[in-house]
Each structure stands twice: as C-alpha cells, then as structure tokens.
Write a protein that holds these residues in place. Structure first.
Motif, PDB file in Angstrom:
ATOM      1  N   SER A   1      34.641  27.911  -2.634  1.00 48.39           N
ATOM      2  CA  SER A   1      35.893  28.104  -3.369  1.00 48.39           C
ATOM      3  C   SER A   1      36.030  29.482  -4.013  1.00 48.39           C
ATOM      4  CB  SER A   1      36.016  27.029  -4.451  1.00 48.39           C
ATOM      5  OG  SER A   1      34.935  27.129  -5.371  1.00 48.39           O
ATOM      6  N   SER A   2      34.960  30.244  -4.048  1.00 45.05           N
ATOM      7  CA  SER A   2      35.000  31.541  -4.733  1.00 45.05           C
ATOM      8  C   SER A   2      35.920  32.520  -4.003  1.00 45.05           C
ATOM      9  CB  SER A   2      33.583  32.126  -4.818  1.00 45.05           C
ATOM     10  OG  SER A   2      33.628  33.420  -5.357  1.00 45.05           O
ATOM     11  N   LYS A   3      36.655  33.313  -4.774  1.00 44.61           N
ATOM     12  CA  LYS A   3      37.514  34.362  -4.216  1.00 44.61           C
ATOM     13  C   LYS A   3      36.829  35.716  -4.204  1.00 44.61           C
ATOM     14  CE  LYS A   3      41.785  32.058  -5.610  1.00 44.61           C
ATOM     15  NZ  LYS A   3      43.052  32.179  -6.367  1.00 44.61           N
ATOM     16  N   ASN A   4      35.647  35.771  -4.781  1.00 36.95           N
ATOM     17  CA  ASN A   4      34.907  37.028  -4.868  1.00 36.95           C
ATOM     18  C   ASN A   4      34.066  37.214  -3.612  1.00 36.95           C
ATOM     19  OD1 ASN A   4      33.538  39.306  -5.640  1.00 36.95           O
ATOM     20  ND2 ASN A   4      32.336  38.307  -7.263  1.00 36.95           N
ATOM     21  N   LEU A   5      34.259  38.347  -2.915  1.00 36.65           N
ATOM     22  CA  LEU A   5      33.495  38.634  -1.706  1.00 36.65           C
ATOM     23  C   LEU A   5      32.131  39.263  -2.001  1.00 36.65           C
ATOM     24  CD1 LEU A   5      36.325  39.959   0.630  1.00 36.65           C
ATOM     25  CD2 LEU A   5      35.144  37.785   0.742  1.00 36.65           C
ATOM     26  N   ARG A   6      31.880  39.640  -3.256  1.00 40.33           N
ATOM     27  CA  ARG A   6      30.562  40.147  -3.685  1.00 40.33           C
ATOM     28  C   ARG A   6      30.106  41.316  -2.810  1.00 40.33           C
ATOM     29  NH1 ARG A   6      26.671  35.107  -4.484  1.00 40.33           N
ATOM     30  NH2 ARG A   6      25.468  36.697  -5.598  1.00 40.33           N
ATOM     31  N   LEU A   7      30.881  42.398  -2.927  1.00 45.93           N
ATOM     32  CA  LEU A   7      30.593  43.598  -2.127  1.00 45.93           C
ATOM     33  C   LEU A   7      29.213  44.163  -2.413  1.00 45.93           C
ATOM     34  CD1 LEU A   7      34.028  45.447  -2.311  1.00 45.93           C
ATOM     35  CD2 LEU A   7      33.077  44.156  -0.422  1.00 45.93           C
ATOM     36  N   GLU A   8      28.837  44.102  -3.673  1.00 46.25           N
ATOM     37  CA  GLU A   8      27.555  44.711  -4.052  1.00 46.25           C
ATOM     38  C   GLU A   8      26.388  44.039  -3.334  1.00 46.25           C
ATOM     39  OE1 GLU A   8      28.481  41.337  -6.758  1.00 46.25           O
ATOM     40  OE2 GLU A   8      29.590  43.095  -6.024  1.00 46.25           O
ATOM     41  N   THR A   9      26.508  42.720  -3.109  1.00 43.43           N
ATOM     42  CA  THR A   9      25.450  42.001  -2.392  1.00 43.43           C
ATOM     43  C   THR A   9      25.395  42.425  -0.938  1.00 43.43           C
ATOM     44  OG1 THR A   9      25.777  40.102  -3.857  1.00 43.43           O
ATOM     45  CG2 THR A   9      24.578  39.711  -1.809  1.00 43.43           C
ATOM     46  N   ILE A  10      26.556  42.606  -0.330  1.00 42.59           N
ATOM     47  CA  ILE A  10      26.613  42.972   1.089  1.00 42.59           C
ATOM     48  C   ILE A  10      26.068  44.387   1.292  1.00 42.59           C
ATOM     49  CG2 ILE A  10      28.116  43.230   3.097  1.00 42.59           C
ATOM     50  CD1 ILE A  10      30.076  41.331   1.735  1.00 42.59           C
ATOM     51  N   LYS A  11      26.449  45.308   0.428  1.00 44.35           N
ATOM     52  CA  LYS A  11      26.056  46.707   0.621  1.00 44.35           C
ATOM     53  C   LYS A  11      24.596  46.969   0.278  1.00 44.35           C
ATOM     54  CE  LYS A  11      28.634  50.161   0.384  1.00 44.35           C
ATOM     55  NZ  LYS A  11      29.411  51.321  -0.017  1.00 44.35           N
ATOM     56  N   LYS A  12      23.949  45.993  -0.340  1.00 45.24           N
ATOM     57  CA  LYS A  12      22.508  46.135  -0.582  1.00 45.24           C
ATOM     58  C   LYS A  12      21.706  45.967   0.699  1.00 45.24           C
ATOM     59  CE  LYS A  12      22.383  44.680  -5.436  1.00 45.24           C
ATOM     60  NZ  LYS A  12      21.926  43.634  -6.385  1.00 45.24           N
ATOM     61  N   LYS A  13      22.317  45.342   1.697  1.00 43.27           N
ATOM     62  CA  LYS A  13      21.648  45.125   2.968  1.00 43.27           C
ATOM     63  C   LYS A  13      21.582  46.421   3.767  1.00 43.27           C
ATOM     64  CE  LYS A  13      21.412  40.630   2.277  1.00 43.27           C
ATOM     65  NZ  LYS A  13      20.134  39.910   2.117  1.00 43.27           N
ATOM     66  N   SER A  14      20.656  46.490   4.673  1.00 47.65           N
ATOM     67  CA  SER A  14      20.561  47.667   5.549  1.00 47.65           C
ATOM     68  C   SER A  14      21.766  47.713   6.474  1.00 47.65           C
ATOM     69  CB  SER A  14      19.284  47.616   6.387  1.00 47.65           C
ATOM     70  OG  SER A  14      18.150  47.566   5.555  1.00 47.65           O
ATOM     71  N   PRO A  15      22.272  48.905   6.791  1.00 46.18           N
ATOM     72  CA  PRO A  15      23.432  49.013   7.672  1.00 46.18           C
ATOM     73  C   PRO A  15      23.140  48.425   9.060  1.00 46.18           C
ATOM     74  CG  PRO A  15      23.012  51.085   6.569  1.00 46.18           C
ATOM     75  CD  PRO A  15      21.825  50.210   6.304  1.00 46.18           C
ATOM     76  N   ILE A  16      24.138  47.774   9.613  1.00 46.12           N
ATOM     77  CA  ILE A  16      24.000  47.218  10.958  1.00 46.12           C
ATOM     78  C   ILE A  16      24.359  48.260  12.008  1.00 46.12           C
ATOM     79  CG2 ILE A  16      24.895  45.435  12.534  1.00 46.12           C
ATOM     80  CD1 ILE A  16      25.339  43.656  10.107  1.00 46.12           C
ATOM     81  N   GLY A  17      25.306  49.113  11.691  1.00 47.73           N
ATOM     82  CA  GLY A  17      25.733  50.132  12.650  1.00 47.73           C
ATOM     83  C   GLY A  17      26.372  51.317  11.937  1.00 47.73           C
ATOM     84  N   GLU A  18      26.267  52.505  12.544  1.00 52.53           N
ATOM     85  CA  GLU A  18      26.877  53.725  12.003  1.00 52.53           C
ATOM     86  C   GLU A  18      27.395  54.569  13.161  1.00 52.53           C
ATOM     87  OE1 GLU A  18      24.818  55.387   8.169  1.00 52.53           O
ATOM     88  OE2 GLU A  18      23.222  54.800   9.560  1.00 52.53           O
ATOM     89  N   PHE A  19      28.542  55.197  12.935  1.00 56.11           N
ATOM     90  CA  PHE A  19      29.051  56.146  13.927  1.00 56.11           C
ATOM     91  C   PHE A  19      30.078  57.059  13.239  1.00 56.11           C
ATOM     92  CE2 PHE A  19      31.823  52.449  14.067  1.00 56.11           C
ATOM     93  CZ  PHE A  19      33.105  52.989  14.145  1.00 56.11           C
ATOM     94  N   SER A  20      30.446  58.126  13.930  1.00 59.13           N
ATOM     95  CA  SER A  20      31.420  59.111  13.401  1.00 59.13           C
ATOM     96  C   SER A  20      32.663  59.122  14.270  1.00 59.13           C
ATOM     97  CB  SER A  20      30.812  60.512  13.365  1.00 59.13           C
ATOM     98  OG  SER A  20      29.698  60.546  12.491  1.00 59.13           O
TER      99      SER A  20
END
Length: 465
Positions: A115-134
């Motif tokens: 039911s939470s409306k909070n996506l909790r960005l800080e938790t997600i960005k603590k994880k290692s990146p899955i992919g990077e590109f320019s």
C-alpha cells in the motif's frame, strides 16, 4: 477502606497482566515456524502409517494380520480410521491456526509494502548499478523518449529531480507480494474443507436387489443406519466377465425417487458415480440374491412326459393327473442332507391326496435327487432367473468444494509467489560534457538473475532509441 480498594485494584492488575502474558505466550507458540515443522512432521508420519495399515477393514483382517492385542491397541488410538480420528483432526486444526497466526503476524509488513506510495529511491540507489551507457543527446531530449518506452513495461512511472539531472523511477508487480499470503490462505481453506468433510460428511454402504429400493444406508464400521431422505432404486444390474471368469465390468441402473417421483437416474460403473444432493453413489460390489422365479420340471416315472412351470416363491401349482400340488417355498444357498452339505437347493412343500404333506429339497447339482421318493412324478429344477444385488458405497463430503477452491487458490498463489516478482528500477540521467550519462539501478524481491538480464536488455533498448 482505601487500602482494601487499592489491594483489589492491584490484584486485578496482576490478574490482567498474568492473562496477557499467557495470551502472548500462546500467540508466540502458534506464530512459531517450529510448530509448523513439528505439526507437518506428525501429519506426514501418521499419513505414512495410514498407508501401511489398511483403513476401515473388517476386524477379522486386523486380528489375523496383527493379533488381537495389537488390534485392540489400534482401536483405542483410532489408527484403523485415523483420518477421521480426533487426534488427526486436532493436528489439522493446529496447523490451520498456526498458518493463520503466522500470516497475521507478517501481514502488517507485507501490506505496508503493497500500500505504500513511497518508492524509496535511496534504497534502490544504494545497490550497485545494473547498467551504464552514454548518449550524445541532452537529457531534456532523452527524458520523454525514455519515459514513454519504460511506461510500456512498467505500470507505475514517475519523474524525480536529481540535480543537475533527472531520474525516471518505475515499478511493477507490487501486488505480487500477496502471493505468499495467498498460498497460506489456500492451505487454511484446504484444511478447513478437510475438517468440514470429516465432521459433517459420512461414508456408508447399501446393498439393493434388482427391482428394489432403499431409503437408508449403514454407516461404515458402525451398526448405525442413516436415513437418506429419498429412495434409490436399482432398476437393473448387469455384469460381464473375462474369459478367465473374473468380472470385467458391473453396471447398475439407478433411479432417485422423492415422494414417488423420479428426480434423477443414471447407469453407474466403477469410478463413475451418481451424484444427488451432495451424496455420491459409487459402484462398489455385487452379489447374487435368491431367485425370484424358478423353472420347475415334473417328470413322470411311467412315461417321458415332462411339463414345465415357472413359479415364484410361495406360488402353488398342481401336479399332472391330479396327483397333488407343489408349493415353492425358499432358496437355500447350501442345503444339508444327512449332515452333508450338497450346495444350492430349492425347497418346496408337496401335498398328495390321502397322504401326509411333506417338505422336499431339489438340489441344483443333482437333478434326479427327488427320485428317491419313489412317486409317480419326481420334481427337479430346470433353471431359474439369475438375480443380483448391487453394492453401493455412499458418501457425502460437503468439504470437497471448499478443498477445490483452496487448490485453485493454491495454484494461483504458487504461480504468483514463484514466477512473478516485485520490481523497481531507476534510470538516472545526468548531463556531462557534450553527452548524457545514463545509469540503471534496480531491485527485485526474487529471481535476481532474470531481473538483471531484463534490465540489461532495457539498457540496450534505451540506448537505441
């Protein structure tokens, strides 16, 4: 007076605290996974025992196989009908309560996520990146393209400012967190259905001769009878045999009668029952009944004259030439003649003018048996119409629809719990010299490998837009 009131209040508080501690301890017991493991182990062990010890068999079988003492012991502990025993039902009830309490205990945390409306960005960005590109294009140009593309794959897409760039936050499958509670609920429903069937259902049997009806059954392993509230009639019975003589198929034509009116009918065979008002009539067995009509032959001792008469039980027929009359009395499965059992026989009553009436036996295996009377006419059985009864197993289990509902919910819950997941991704767009730097982060509650593969593919697709 004040001290007395104070003491009473202290006593009430202690009693309330003691009751609360007892309830808390009881709650902790039923919320324990250890209790689940112990209960499941006991149910599994007793179920295995039930496969080795035949259930609901005849007492003579148990005495012959295990001895009288072991039979009495198994009878005391309801091992001979364990699936309906009080202790097996208690184990099922404990397991149902245990699963319910465990689910209730974990429900607030699950519902908070759902039911939470909070996506909790800080938790997600603590994880290692899955992919990077320019990408050589500016973030303002990429943002609407990426948002539209991600919106096709994720139900919820939001924008968030991350100076000097922007972030696209997407989520799907939050509701899949309900998969595990659904599995728990389905198990409780199945257990509830089993208990309802155990308490409110019945298992019995009835033998119905051809052309006759029954309105009650005898409960299995009991002398009690149970009224059905209607009549079941056996219109006809047929049996076919293999060349070896063993039964190939037996079929009963059954009719259900209520107040003398036909309300249902069906030809049943093994594993294809008649169902009416929640009661199942299974073809279980069959047997022969005494014949209703017998073909009697009167043979003259002075000529070849041999008239035939088809008689019903109790019917009387006159002998030729006024030599008397014969009444068909009964069928005997194994007639005793001077202490020797000589098999099936028809018994009758012979009356001759001026002589004392007598009972005579007509063994089927010895057609000339009656010649020993040395009369003008001797009597024999030329044949009779085979008559059968059908043996029906009669069951009612009102818990079956509930069990089916539980199994459907179990399949749905398992599919959700094992093959679907709650996924969140963040696409971070940051401007750099003459280009934009895109970093993809993501989290999932299961199947991390599959999620990372899908996220890598998402990065490749975004880089080609």
């Amino acid at each position: 007076m004040t001290d007395k009131i104070l003491n009473e209040e202290v006593h009430l508080m202690k009693t309330a605290n003691r009751s609360k501690r007892m309830l808390d301890a009881l709650w902790d017991i039923f919320a324990s996974v250890k209790l689940t493991v112990v209960t499941l182990t006991l149910l599994a062990a007793t179920s295995v025992l039930g496969t080795f010890i035949p259930q609901k068999a005849d007492p003579s079988f148990y005495i012959r196989a295990y001895g009288e003492f072991a039979y009495r012991l198994m009878q005391v502990f309801d091992i001979l009908d364990m699936y309906y025993s009080w202790w097996f039902q208690t184990l099922i009830g404990i397991l149902a309560i245990n699963i319910t309490v465990c689910t209730i205990k974990r429900w607030p945390a699950i519902w908070k996520i759902v039911s939470s409306k909070n996506l909790r960005l800080e938790t997600i960005k603590k994880k290692s990146p899955i992919g990077e590109f320019s990408d050589p294009r500016h973030t303002d140009e990429l943002l609407p393209l990426y948002k539209a593309y991600i919106g096709k794959k994720y139900k919820r897409v939001e924008m968030s400012s991350e100076k000097p760039g922007m972030m696209i936050v997407a989520e799907k499958g939050r509701w899949t967190r309900l998969g595990v509670p659904a599995v728990h609920l389905s198990i409780v429903i199945i257990l509830a259905g089993a208990l309802i069937g155990s308490f409110l259902g019945f298992d019995g049997f009835v033998n119905i001769p051809e052309g006759q009806s029954a309105n009650s059954i005898r409960l299995r392993n009991s002398d009690a009878t149970l009224p059905l509230g209607f009549e079941v009639r056996c219109e006809d019975f047929d049996v076919s045999f293999y060349d070896s003589g063993s039964p190939k198929e037996f079929r009963s034509s059954l009719t259900i009668l209520e107040n003398g009116e036909k309300v249902a009918e069906k030809d049943i065979i093994v594993n294809d029952p008649l169902r009416y008002n929640g009661i199942n009539f299974f073809q279980s067995s069959y047997g022969q009944t005494p014949p209703n009509r017998v073909r009697i032959k009167f043979t003259s001792s002075k000529s070849n004259e041999s008239p035939l008469h088809n008689l019903s039980m109790g019917q009387t027929v006159g002998l030729p030439d006024g030599a008397g009359q014969f009444t068909l009395l009964r069928y005997t499965g194994n007639y005793s003649f001077r202490g020797t059992m000589i098999g099936e026989a028809i018994e009758g009553f012979l009356e001759k003018p001026g002589k004392e009436s007598q009972e005579i036996a007509l063994p089927l295996r010895f057609p000339t048996f009656d010649k020993m009377r040395k009369g003008d006419w001797f009597i024999s059985v030329d044949g009779y119409e085979d008559a059968f009864y059908t043996g029906l197993q009669v069951t009612k289990d009102p818990g079956v629809p509930i069990v089916y509902l539980g199994f459907v919910l179990l399949l749905v819950g398992c599919w959700i719990a094992f093959f679907m997941s709650h996924q969140k991704i963040v696409v971070d767009l940051q401007p750099s010299t003459n280009s934009s730097r895109i970093t993809i982060y993501g989290v999932t509650n299961r199947n991390r490998v599959g999620f990372e593969m899908a996220s890598h593919q998402l990065g490749e697709d975004l880089s080609k837009l």
